[in-house]
Each structure stands twice: as C-alpha cells, then as structure tokens.
Design an enzyme around this catalytic site. Structure first.
Site, PDB file in Angstrom:
ATOM      1  N   LEU A  60     -12.405  20.000  -3.246  1.00  0.00           N
ATOM      2  CA  LEU A  60     -13.078  19.691  -4.426  1.00  0.00           C
ATOM      3  C   LEU A  60     -14.353  18.715  -4.098  1.00  0.00           C
ATOM      4  CD1 LEU A  60     -13.700  19.872  -7.166  1.00  0.00           C
ATOM      5  CD2 LEU A  60     -11.827  18.038  -7.745  1.00  0.00           C
ATOM      6  N   THR A  61     -13.951  17.782  -3.137  1.00  0.00           N
ATOM      7  CA  THR A  61     -15.067  16.953  -2.740  1.00  0.00           C
ATOM      8  C   THR A  61     -16.277  17.628  -1.962  1.00  0.00           C
ATOM      9  OG1 THR A  61     -13.494  15.100  -2.727  1.00  0.00           O
ATOM     10  CG2 THR A  61     -15.531  14.829  -1.366  1.00  0.00           C
ATOM     11  N   SER A 119     -11.304  19.869 -17.879  1.00  0.00           N
ATOM     12  CA  SER A 119      -9.636  20.311 -18.204  1.00  0.00           C
ATOM     13  C   SER A 119      -8.821  19.069 -17.846  1.00  0.00           C
ATOM     14  CB  SER A 119      -9.203  21.277 -17.336  1.00  0.00           C
ATOM     15  OG  SER A 119      -9.376  21.310 -15.951  1.00  0.00           O
ATOM     16  N   PHE A 169     -18.438  26.004 -21.884  1.00  0.00           N
ATOM     17  CA  PHE A 169     -19.200  27.062 -20.828  1.00  0.00           C
ATOM     18  C   PHE A 169     -18.486  26.864 -19.516  1.00  0.00           C
ATOM     19  CE2 PHE A 169     -21.280  22.457 -21.010  1.00  0.00           C
ATOM     20  CZ  PHE A 169     -21.153  22.193 -19.577  1.00  0.00           C
ATOM     21  N   TYR A 226     -13.197  13.477 -12.502  1.00  0.00           N
ATOM     22  CA  TYR A 226     -14.815  13.466 -12.209  1.00  0.00           C
ATOM     23  C   TYR A 226     -15.478  12.250 -12.414  1.00  0.00           C
ATOM     24  CZ  TYR A 226     -14.264  18.653 -12.525  1.00  0.00           C
ATOM     25  OH  TYR A 226     -13.643  19.709 -12.406  1.00  0.00           O
ATOM     26  N   VAL A 258      -9.585  24.712  -7.459  1.00  0.00           N
ATOM     27  CA  VAL A 258      -8.879  24.819  -6.094  1.00  0.00           C
ATOM     28  C   VAL A 258      -7.558  25.370  -6.264  1.00  0.00           C
ATOM     29  CG1 VAL A 258      -8.258  23.685  -4.084  1.00  0.00           C
ATOM     30  CG2 VAL A 258     -10.270  22.852  -5.383  1.00  0.00           C
ATOM     31  N   ARG A 304      -7.011  18.773   0.440  1.00  0.00           N
ATOM     32  CA  ARG A 304      -7.690  19.283   1.746  1.00  0.00           C
ATOM     33  C   ARG A 304      -9.056  18.561   1.903  1.00  0.00           C
ATOM     34  NH1 ARG A 304      -5.251  24.855   4.014  1.00  0.00           N
ATOM     35  NH2 ARG A 304      -3.304  24.752   3.517  1.00  0.00           N
ATOM     36  N   VAL A 307     -15.094  25.362 -11.950  1.00  0.00           N
ATOM     37  CA  VAL A 307     -14.547  24.558 -10.888  1.00  0.00           C
ATOM     38  C   VAL A 307     -12.949  24.591 -10.528  1.00  0.00           C
ATOM     39  CG1 VAL A 307     -14.421  22.231  -9.946  1.00  0.00           C
ATOM     40  CG2 VAL A 307     -16.531  22.992 -11.129  1.00  0.00           C
TER      41      VAL A 307
END
Length: 412
Positions: free
Chosen positions: A94-95, A118, A412, A123, A84, A91, A82
């Site tokens: 992510l959502t 991270s 992972f 989240y 950006v 912008r 994950v």
C-alpha cells in the site's frame, strides 16, 4: 516470487476488479455496476501489483474537477480502487502504491488528491485529512412533522422516468456545484452513476423513481430520486422511503420535494443518507429528534501541490499568515509558506519564506481544513495545530471557513 508494480493494461481490467471484490469481502458487484466502472476507469491512471499472474494490489484515480470555497473547480485526482490482497499484507504494497500515485498526481499537475475510505484510519499517514462529513437521517415521518415556506405551493411536482429526466436533473446538479465545496463537476460518463439501479441492490424495494419540481414556466428547479419498500404489521402499513438523491436550486423546491417524500402513501419511515451536515431539512422538521441524525466521515483531501492548492481557493477574510508545514510523505510541501489573501474575491499568493512561523501543522490538517468545513481552531483544540504567534489562529480559522459545509454527494 518478486512482486511487480505497473500501469494496468486494458486486457487486465477484469483481473484487477476480481482482486478488488476479494479485497472488499468477496461480494460480487452486479453486471451493471461492473460495466459502468469498466467504462469510467482510466486505465492509464491505474496501478496494479502482480505476484506472477495474480493481481494482489491496486490503486487508481479518476480525473475530477472539485468545487472549493470561493474559487473555480480545481483539478483533483479521485483516488479509487485501492486494495491489497489479504495474502500480501504487511509487505509495504500500500505504501508503495501511495508513493507512486502521489508522484504521478504531482507530475500531472493536479494540486489535490481526494478519496473516500472504507477504513478511515489508513490514510492519515499519507497526508489525507478528513475534510467533509455526511449526514444520515432515519425519520419517523408520522411524528417528526414538516413545516414549509409559504411559496412552496407555487411549484408543480411531476413523477418522471429517471432516465428521461436526466438532462434536467444534471443541469440542477451542475448549478449546485458552484455553490458548495466538495462536489465533483460531473465529467462525461459520470451522469450514468445516479441511474445505476441493479435489482440485486434494491433489498426488496421498488425500482428507482424520480420526482421533479417545476416552476410555472416549466423550468425544473429540483428533483428527488428514491425507492419505496412496502411493509405491514398488525397496525397497518409501515413502508419505508429511501432517498437516493435530492437536489434543489431554492428553498421552496427543496421543501416541496421533502413534503412529497414525507407524504407517500403507506409509508412511515424516510431514510436519507449521504446528505450535507447542514442540510436545511433539519430546520423544516418540527421535531428533529425524530430524524435520528448521525454523521460519518466522507471526503478525505490531500494537498499534493501545497502552494497551488492554497492559491486555488478563496478566503472569507483578509489573511497574512506564515504556515510551518510538516509533510514527511510529500517532502516538497514541507517548510514555511507565507499565505496572503486580500479577502473574498481578492488575490491570493502562497510562497516559500524564511520569516518566523505563525502556525505549525501537518499536511493532513491542511487537507482537513481545505474545504472550509473543519475549523483550524477545532484542530488546535485537539493539539494538531499550534499557534506560534498570538492572534493568528483565530484570524486564519475565520479566513479558511466556508459559508456552507462541504459535501460529497456520491461515491467513486
């Protein structure tokens, strides 16, 4: 230019990985690491956002089976990759990725999504709760001391090539999965991850080494993978042992392996990260302060199909509770649910209800409590769970609690 989100194509993998390396600081992974994750990536579960020919956002998932309290391993999406691009923040990328991914996870029939973060603050707004923590130790082996069970000497220790011992070590790991929530049952290909040993990542330490503990009949009942970094000062040797993994099937095997690591010549420090927070080694130490223990968040859990997830795990006590759940990001989970369990090993049901609620909480708090390592009473103490009918909070907290702390042994 209009941004486009689509499922990754196989020939676009390098562009996605280049984007991730930039998003995570620009440090290039070793060729071994890159090739391993190329082979493990499920392209059909990988989403990428493109600005023309440039990948500017991504989210992928691995197909896991995760151990849970009192039940069989549960299908779970292991959310990964994950990121950006810094040029495209704020912008809604992510959502949008999280929205599409959780919709896909639901459609695929996985009741859970899990990740490591991270930046943990990101989240929670998508319904992920911190369900497991990890312990790090930095042990002064000369001063901490170690006491071991009397049957420890019955075991034989043998230094082996990590690759040649892989089958025995994976058998030990597989047996432990059923004993502790939060552990992924390793799917084909994942057995290569523990052996990943690029020279650039050693920071002056030795290659990866392995020692196994055997019973008199030759059965391997534990192993440790580790590196040694020599160092000297005016007083003499002060090398460091870094433990990559230590798994054992019984207390004697665990103690024998820790004693071996404590006794490696020319070393005075032992470092072990990503350990369970209730690691028994803390009780073997004569002076636990000399281990300088610290903890951090590890596995974040998201209930994607709430009733299926709650039915899939076991409960430590009989339970009949109505949960009023708020879930703005996955509204199909919102509302009142009656959770009934007959207790350990008994039947579990979870159905919608119009009955008055006993507890009120969000999907994030359910995710945090799901693996049994975070008490509902603790969350209530922070104002995150509200007791609506007196006495139900303590009963539900006891039922959700696990016998051992959940643990994610590898990333992972």
């Amino acid at each position: 230019m209009v941004l486009e989100m689509r499922v990754l194509q196989a020939d676009e993998w390098d562009a996605l990985y280049d984007h991730l390396e930039l998003a995570f600081g620009g440090v290039l992974d070793s060729s071994e690491t890159r090739e391993l994750f190329r082979s493990l990536t499920e392209v059909e579960r990988s989403l990428a956002v493109w600005d023309g020919q440039t990948c500017v956002g991504s989210a992928s998932a691995f197909s896991f089976r995760l151990s849970v309290p009192g039940g069989a391993p549960v299908p779970a999406a292991g959310v990964t990759m994950v990121g950006v691009a810094p040029t495209h923040r704020r912008r809604g990328i992510l959502t949008s990725l999280m929205r599409r991914q959780l919709d896909d996870v639901r459609a695929g029939g996985e009741p859970l999504a899990v990740l490591t973060a991270s930046e943990p603050a990101i989240y929670g707004r998508f319904g992920y709760g911190i369900a497991a923590h990890e312990l790090s130790l930095d042990i002064d082996t000369d001063r901490a001391g170690l006491s071991v069970p009397p049957d420890t000497d019955a075991l034989r220790l043998r230094i082996v090539d990590p690759a040649k011992a892989l089958g025995d070590c994976e058998r030990v790991y597989a047996e432990l999965v059923a004993r502790r929530p939060g552990m992924p049952a390793r799917q084909p290909g994942w057995e290569r991850l523990p052996l990943l040993d690029p020279e650039a990542d050693r920071e002056g330490a030795s290659r990866l080494m392995c020692v196994v503990a055997e019973r008199p009949d030759g059965e391997v009942v534990g192993y440790a993978r580790y590196r040694v970094k020599p160092d000297w000062d005016a007083a003499g040797a002060r090398g460091t042992v870094t433990v990559r993994a230590l798994d054992a099937l019984d207390p004697a095997a665990a103690a024998a392996l820790w004693r071996y690591l404590f006794g490696i010549d020319l070393t005075s420090t032992l470092r072990a990260g990503r350990r369970p927070v209730d690691d028994p080694v803390l009780h073997l130490l004569r002076d636990a302060r000399r281990a300088r223990p610290s903890t951090a968040d590890s596995l974040h859990v998201r209930l994607v199909d709430l009733p299926a997830a709650l039915r899939a795990r076991g409960y430590g006590a009989a339970l009949d509770v109505v949960l009023d759940v708020e879930d703005a990001f996955c509204p199909w989970n919102a509302g009142r649910w009656r959770l009934v369990s007959a207790g350990p090993g008994g039947a579990v049901s979870c159905v919608r209800t119009e009955d008055p609620a006993d507890l009120a909480l969000t999907a994030r708090e359910l995710g945090a409590a799901y693996l049994g390592g975070v008490a509902l009473t603790s969350l209530a103490g922070a104002g995150l769970v509200r007791e609506l009918r007196p006495g139900t909070l303590a009963a539900a907290s006891r039922a959700f609690a696990g016998d051992v702390a959940p643990w994610l042994p590898h990333g992972f």
